[in-house]
Structures are given as structure tokens and as C-alpha cells.
Design a protein around this motif. Structure first.
Motif, PDB file in Angstrom:
ATOM      1  N   ARG A 266       0.831  -1.210   0.000  1.00 28.83           N
ATOM      2  CA  ARG A 266       0.000   0.000   0.000  1.00 28.83           C
ATOM      3  C   ARG A 266       0.860   1.253   0.000  1.00 28.83           C
ATOM      4  O   ARG A 266       0.510   2.263  -0.619  1.00 28.83           O
ATOM      5  N   TRP A 267       2.006   1.212   0.673  1.00 29.80           N
ATOM      6  CA  TRP A 267       2.821   2.425   0.825  1.00 29.80           C
ATOM      7  C   TRP A 267       4.004   2.501  -0.135  1.00 29.80           C
ATOM      8  O   TRP A 267       4.535   3.593  -0.369  1.00 29.80           O
ATOM      9  N   PHE A 268       4.417   1.378  -0.708  1.00 31.02           N
ATOM     10  CA  PHE A 268       5.600   1.395  -1.571  1.00 31.02           C
ATOM     11  C   PHE A 268       5.298   1.116  -3.038  1.00 31.02           C
ATOM     12  O   PHE A 268       6.127   1.416  -3.910  1.00 31.02           O
ATOM     13  N   LEU A 269       4.152   0.520  -3.337  1.00 31.67           N
ATOM     14  CA  LEU A 269       3.850   0.157  -4.721  1.00 31.67           C
ATOM     15  C   LEU A 269       2.616   0.857  -5.285  1.00 31.67           C
ATOM     16  O   LEU A 269       2.471   0.949  -6.501  1.00 31.67           O
ATOM     17  N   LYS A 270       1.751   1.338  -4.437  1.00 33.27           N
ATOM     18  CA  LYS A 270       0.509   1.970  -4.884  1.00 33.27           C
ATOM     19  C   LYS A 270       0.569   3.485  -4.694  1.00 33.27           C
ATOM     20  O   LYS A 270       1.417   3.984  -3.949  1.00 33.27           O
ATOM     21  N   PRO A 271      -0.310   4.247  -5.356  1.00 35.06           N
ATOM     22  CA  PRO A 271      -0.321   5.705  -5.170  1.00 35.06           C
ATOM     23  C   PRO A 271      -0.564   6.084  -3.714  1.00 35.06           C
ATOM     24  O   PRO A 271      -1.430   5.517  -3.060  1.00 35.06           O
ATOM     25  N   ILE A 272       0.227   7.025  -3.222  1.00 33.23           N
ATOM     26  CA  ILE A 272       0.104   7.447  -1.822  1.00 33.23           C
ATOM     27  C   ILE A 272      -0.147   8.953  -1.752  1.00 33.23           C
ATOM     28  O   ILE A 272       0.212   9.702  -2.665  1.00 33.23           O
ATOM     29  N   PRO A 273      -0.766   9.403  -0.658  1.00 27.22           N
ATOM     30  CA  PRO A 273      -0.988  10.838  -0.501  1.00 27.22           C
ATOM     31  C   PRO A 273       0.335  11.553  -0.248  1.00 27.22           C
ATOM     32  O   PRO A 273       1.314  10.924   0.155  1.00 27.22           O
ATOM     33  N   PRO A 274       0.395  12.870  -0.465  1.00 26.09           N
ATOM     34  CA  PRO A 274      -0.729  13.732  -0.853  1.00 26.09           C
ATOM     35  C   PRO A 274      -0.901  13.878  -2.367  1.00 26.09           C
ATOM     36  O   PRO A 274      -1.905  14.379  -2.823  1.00 26.09           O
ATOM     37  N   ARG A 275       0.061  13.428  -3.164  1.00 26.68           N
ATOM     38  CA  ARG A 275       0.010  13.663  -4.613  1.00 26.68           C
ATOM     39  C   ARG A 275      -0.455  12.427  -5.390  1.00 26.68           C
ATOM     40  O   ARG A 275      -0.481  12.441  -6.615  1.00 26.68           O
ATOM     41  N   ASN A 276      -0.784  11.333  -4.637  1.00 27.60           N
ATOM     42  CA  ASN A 276      -1.233  10.086  -5.271  1.00 27.60           C
ATOM     43  C   ASN A 276      -0.244   9.585  -6.324  1.00 27.60           C
ATOM     44  O   ASN A 276      -0.615   9.181  -7.427  1.00 27.60           O
ATOM     45  N   THR A 277       1.040   9.617  -5.932  1.00 26.47           N
ATOM     46  CA  THR A 277       2.123   9.139  -6.799  1.00 26.47           C
ATOM     47  C   THR A 277       2.727   7.874  -6.198  1.00 26.47           C
ATOM     48  O   THR A 277       3.070   7.865  -5.012  1.00 26.47           O
ATOM     49  N   PRO A 278       2.867   6.788  -6.946  1.00 22.06           N
ATOM     50  CA  PRO A 278       3.479   5.571  -6.395  1.00 22.06           C
ATOM     51  C   PRO A 278       4.996   5.674  -6.378  1.00 22.06           C
ATOM     52  O   PRO A 278       5.598   6.298  -7.252  1.00 22.06           O
ATOM     53  N   LEU A 279       5.621   5.053  -5.365  1.00 21.89           N
ATOM     54  CA  LEU A 279       7.083   5.026  -5.301  1.00 21.89           C
ATOM     55  C   LEU A 279       7.651   3.913  -6.174  1.00 21.89           C
ATOM     56  O   LEU A 279       8.807   3.974  -6.586  1.00 21.89           O
ATOM     57  N   ASN A 280       6.853   2.858  -6.391  1.00 22.62           N
ATOM     58  CA  ASN A 280       7.283   1.713  -7.205  1.00 22.62           C
ATOM     59  C   ASN A 280       8.579   1.093  -6.677  1.00 22.62           C
ATOM     60  O   ASN A 280       9.539   0.875  -7.417  1.00 22.62           O
ATOM     61  N   LEU A 281       8.576   0.815  -5.364  1.00 20.23           N
ATOM     62  CA  LEU A 281       9.742   0.205  -4.729  1.00 20.23           C
ATOM     63  C   LEU A 281       9.369  -1.176  -4.191  1.00 20.23           C
ATOM     64  O   LEU A 281       8.851  -1.318  -3.079  1.00 20.23           O
ATOM     65  N   PRO A 282       9.607  -2.236  -4.971  1.00 25.63           N
ATOM     66  CA  PRO A 282       9.320  -3.591  -4.490  1.00 25.63           C
ATOM     67  C   PRO A 282      10.161  -3.925  -3.263  1.00 25.63           C
ATOM     68  O   PRO A 282      11.236  -3.352  -3.055  1.00 25.63           O
ATOM     69  N   MET A 283       9.683  -4.875  -2.476  1.00 25.47           N
ATOM     70  CA  MET A 283      10.416  -5.280  -1.281  1.00 25.47           C
ATOM     71  C   MET A 283      11.757  -5.905  -1.666  1.00 25.47           C
ATOM     72  O   MET A 283      11.829  -6.741  -2.566  1.00 25.47           O
ATOM     73  N   SER A 284      12.818  -5.489  -0.983  1.00 24.35           N
ATOM     74  CA  SER A 284      14.157  -5.986  -1.291  1.00 24.35           C
ATOM     75  C   SER A 284      14.335  -7.413  -0.769  1.00 24.35           C
ATOM     76  O   SER A 284      13.676  -7.847   0.178  1.00 24.35           O
ATOM     77  N   TYR A 285      15.266  -8.146  -1.410  1.00 19.87           N
ATOM     78  CA  TYR A 285      15.596  -9.495  -0.942  1.00 19.87           C
ATOM     79  C   TYR A 285      16.195  -9.442   0.460  1.00 19.87           C
ATOM     80  O   TYR A 285      16.028 -10.362   1.260  1.00 19.87           O
TER      81      TYR A 285
END
Length: 300
Positions: A266-285
Motif C-alpha cells: 500500500r505504501w511502496f507500490l501503490k499511489p500514496i498521498p498527498p500527490r497520489n504518486t506511487p514510489l514503485n519500490l518492491p520489497m528488497s531481498y
């Protein structure tokens, strides 16, 4: 007038309650204080995206904040309370340890590194993220790693482990970097944008979050190899094993049940507030491997 045992019992109960309401060291254990006051105090950050920050309505949100809300519910269940209010306290990198050590907050839900120096003052639960310090620079910068900052200005946030790491590397490598301190992450980015600094050293995940929150993210980029390895964890008071057990057990339950994975997404791959922009950071190994056997013990 002769004082009865019942009278002195009432006096003792009132004294304990007043001590708990004061929120200081005299309040006994954290769980006793929470039971007496009916609230748990959660320290949060202003701009540690996506861990702990303020949304457009100035409400605390983020990955670590959501985890702390889960922990607060576990505390409520442990104390068999019908309800438990969560009170938020804004902290900075400079005063966050003090807030926990002095009993002003019960949990610090941000992007704080669990390291040996801090464990002298506070305790940590199981890490919720593992990252490392890199560098935010302007998009037109030719700097691609620490050595290129030689003779230039590099800023970091006051009271953080990346700041100490830069200062140490600067001394050891004789780089002649002018190391600057910013009061918070947002100001550090502003300094880079305005040309007051040539780069900003911080945990790379925070840098990506800060860039995503800017009006024009294309103005910045993140460069360089990891200068540090940072296990980020929720901070709590030291020498309170009963409270720590509740916090650790809930973190381990979230990890082992895999409930933490959709929270991460929810916080690293999906759009987040306040600008509803995703970080697109998958979980690291690195984090996945660490969570195979979740523990608060870290080798740093």
C-alpha cells in the motif's frame, strides 16, 4: 482524626493515577500508564515519506504509522480495554530519542535506524525496513557517488545516522566536503533545489519518497552506492520488557502471518498521498530474508 487502611489505600491509588497522568518516569510501566490514561502516545515525523508524514489535511500517515496503529490495537487487546485512543506527537530527528526516553511518547513510528549507540538510550522492535544512505542531486548534476562531492557541499538531516557516516567518510578519505546540517528532510531537498547544497545524503527510500512528493520530480535523481546499511525499526522505551514483548509479538505476528505484505504494498507500490504518486519500490531481498526469522537483533 484517625486514618483508616481504606483511606490510605485511596491515597495510594490517587497518587499512582496522578503519576500516570503526568506521563513521567514515576508512572511505572508503559502498560500501567496506558491503562491509567486510556491512551497510547505515538511519535511521528513530518516528512519521512512513506514511513511517517503529514497528508494534505496535516494528518499523520505512512507505513510505520499504520504499523503502530496495529501495535496500539494489540496493546488494547492485551490490556482487555474496550477502547484505546491514539494520541500523536510530532517529533524531529533531533528530539525523537528524547521523546521516547523521557516518556513523552510510547512508540516512535518513523524511519529511525536501530543501532548500538541508540540502544543505550531506547529499545527497538523488529525492523520494518532495511535501506541504505545514498545521495539526492539535481537532474543536471554530474555527481554519481561520494568521491565526486570532493570540495563541494553535501547536506544531511541533523541527528541522523547518514550525517554521521558522511562526516566519518569525509575525515577518513580527506574529501574536503563541506558538510551541512538541515533541520528536516524537506529543508534539505530545498537546499539542493536552490543550489545551497550540491547533494543530500539520506536513506534512499526516503529520497525517493521526497522526490515523489515534489511539484516536479524530474528535477532530481538518486545516485551512488550505499554508504550505510540501515535497519529501520519502531522505537520504544528501554528496560520495559512487558511492553516490549507486546510490541515484538505483534510485529512478529504481522510478519509471520504475512499481514504486513499488503501494508508494505500500500505504501511502496501503490499511489500514496498527498500527490497520489506511487514510489514503485518492491520489497528488497534483504528485507525478505531478514523476515524469514524476524528478530529485534541486528548486527549493527
Amino acid at each position: 482524626m484517625k486514618k483508616t487502611a481504606k483511606h490510605w489505600g485511596r491515597v495510594a491509588m490517587m497518587t499512582a493515577l496522578l503519576g500516570a497522568l503526568a506521563g513521567g518516569a514515576c508512572a511505572g510501566t508503559v502498560l500501567e500508564r496506558i491503562r491509567a490514561t486510556g491512551k497510547i502516545v505515538v511519535a511521528h515525523r513530518e516528512s519521512s515519506v512513506p514511513f511517517s508524514y503529514l497528508d494534505a489535511d496535516k494528518k499523520p500517515v505512512g507505513y510505520a504509522v499504520e504499523l503502530c496503529q496495529r501495535i496500539a490495537d494489540a496493546v488494547r487487546r492485551k490490556l482487555e480495554m474496550r477502547s484505546l485512543s491514539v494520541e500523536y506527537l510530532l517529533v524531529t530527528p533531533a528530539n525523537r530519542l528524547q521523546a521516547i526516553a523521557e516518556g513523552k511518547a510510547d512508540l516512535e513510528c518513523g524511519s529511525t535506524t536501530n543501532n548500538a549507540e541508540r540502544r543505550k538510550t531506547v529499545a527497538f522492535t523488529v525492523p520494518h525496513y532495511i535501506t541504505g544512505a545514498r545521495y539526492l542531486v539535481r537532474s543536471d548534476s554530474t555527481i554519481d557517488d561520494l568521491p565526486q562531492f570532493e570540495g563541494k557541499k553535501l547536506v544531511s538531516t541533523k541527528g541522523t545516522t547518514p550525517l554521521k557516516a558522511i562526516e566519518q567518510a569525509n575525515r577518513e578519505r580527506l574529501l574536503r566536503i563541506q558538510v551541512l546540517e538541515a533541520p528536516d528532510h524537506a529543508r534539505a531537498v530545498e537546499m539542493v533545489e536552490k543550489g545551497e547544497a550540491d547533494g543530500f545524503a539520506m536513506d534512499d527510500v526516503l529520497l525517493y519518497g521526497l522526490i515523489a512528493g515534489r511539484p516536479d520530480p524530474s528535477k532530481f535523481k538518486v545516485v551512488g552506492k550505499f554508504l550505510t546499511i540501515e535497519p529501520l525499526a519502531i522505537m520504544l522505551p528501554k528496560d520495559d520488557p512487558e511492553f516490549k514483548r507486546v510490541v515484538d509479538d505483534e510485529m512478529k505476528r504481522l510478519i509471520q502471518s504475512r499481514e504486513i505484505y499488503p501494508i508494505y504494498d500500500r505504501w511502496f507500490l501503490k499511489p500514496i498521498p498527498p500527490r497520489n504518486t506511487p514510489l514503485n519500490l518492491p520489497m528488497s531481498y534483504l528485507l525478505k530474508d531478514f523476515w524469514k526469522y524476524p528478530t529485534d537483533q541486528v548486527p549493527f
